[in-house]
Write a protein that holds these residues in place. Sequence first.
Motif, short mmCIF file in Angstrom:
data_model
loop_
_atom_site.label_atom_id
_atom_site.label_comp_id
_atom_site.label_asym_id
_atom_site.label_seq_id
_atom_site.Cartn_x
_atom_site.Cartn_y
_atom_site.Cartn_z
N SER A 48 0.76 -1.16 0.17
CA SER A 48 0.12 -0.03 0.20
C SER A 48 0.80 1.23 -0.02
O SER A 48 0.39 2.23 -0.58
N TYR A 49 1.97 1.25 0.71
CA TYR A 49 3.03 2.30 0.72
C TYR A 49 3.72 2.60 -0.59
O TYR A 49 3.97 3.69 -1.10
N LYS A 50 4.64 1.46 -0.69
CA LYS A 50 5.59 1.71 -2.03
C LYS A 50 5.56 0.26 -2.72
O LYS A 50 6.40 -0.71 -2.53
N PRO A 51 4.48 0.03 -3.63
CA PRO A 51 4.24 -1.19 -4.11
C PRO A 51 5.62 -1.63 -5.11
O PRO A 51 5.88 -2.68 -5.34
N ALA A 52 6.10 -0.65 -5.87
CA ALA A 52 7.38 -1.10 -6.62
C ALA A 52 8.52 -1.37 -5.93
O ALA A 52 9.38 -2.06 -6.41
N ASN A 57 12.86 -5.31 -5.48
CA ASN A 57 13.80 -6.48 -4.70
C ASN A 57 13.40 -7.91 -4.88
O ASN A 57 13.89 -8.84 -4.18
N GLY A 58 12.60 -8.04 -6.04
CA GLY A 58 12.17 -9.39 -6.61
C GLY A 58 11.57 -10.36 -5.76
O GLY A 58 11.61 -11.45 -5.78
N VAL A 59 10.43 -9.56 -4.97
CA VAL A 59 9.71 -10.18 -4.16
C VAL A 59 8.12 -10.47 -4.82
O VAL A 59 7.41 -9.39 -5.16
N ASP A 60 7.56 -11.39 -4.90
CA ASP A 60 6.48 -11.85 -5.39
C ASP A 60 5.28 -12.06 -4.37
O ASP A 60 5.45 -12.96 -3.58
#
Length: 152
Positions: A48-52, A57-60
Amino acid sequence: MKKLVFIIVALIAVACNNNLVPKPDKIIEEDKMENILYDIALIQGIKSYKPALLDSNGVDPRTYIYKKYAIDSLTLAQNHTWYAANLEKYGKMQGNVVNRLKADREKLDKPIKKKSKKNTAPNAVLDQEQKNRMMQRKQELLRRRNPGAVNK
């Protein structure tokens, strides 16, 4: 009429059963489930804060929990439902998660607060010692500019 009464009594007996949620096939330990809930809360906050940030960081977020804890979605869903059915235990787990999140936030806020104190504006509230040093510096500067002036 007797059949109707029997059916109603049977339905009430079944409905009053305390064990409405079946025990999962693979039970996740309580502290591990608490860690999972904590990670889910972190992921939701980041999304919600920083979706990018997750992508960079390669986290799905859809598979992170499953990979980290080596569980599948069915196991997680069953355990979540099972723990949530026990309100006292689930409330305690959620309270612990909230406390951990608050503690983490305080740890992260400390360096920011220290940094902001160093960058205070000149009109900010100063303690008495700082005020005294500033007055001494002012007086010293005035003495240098006007050596014959009287100090007030």
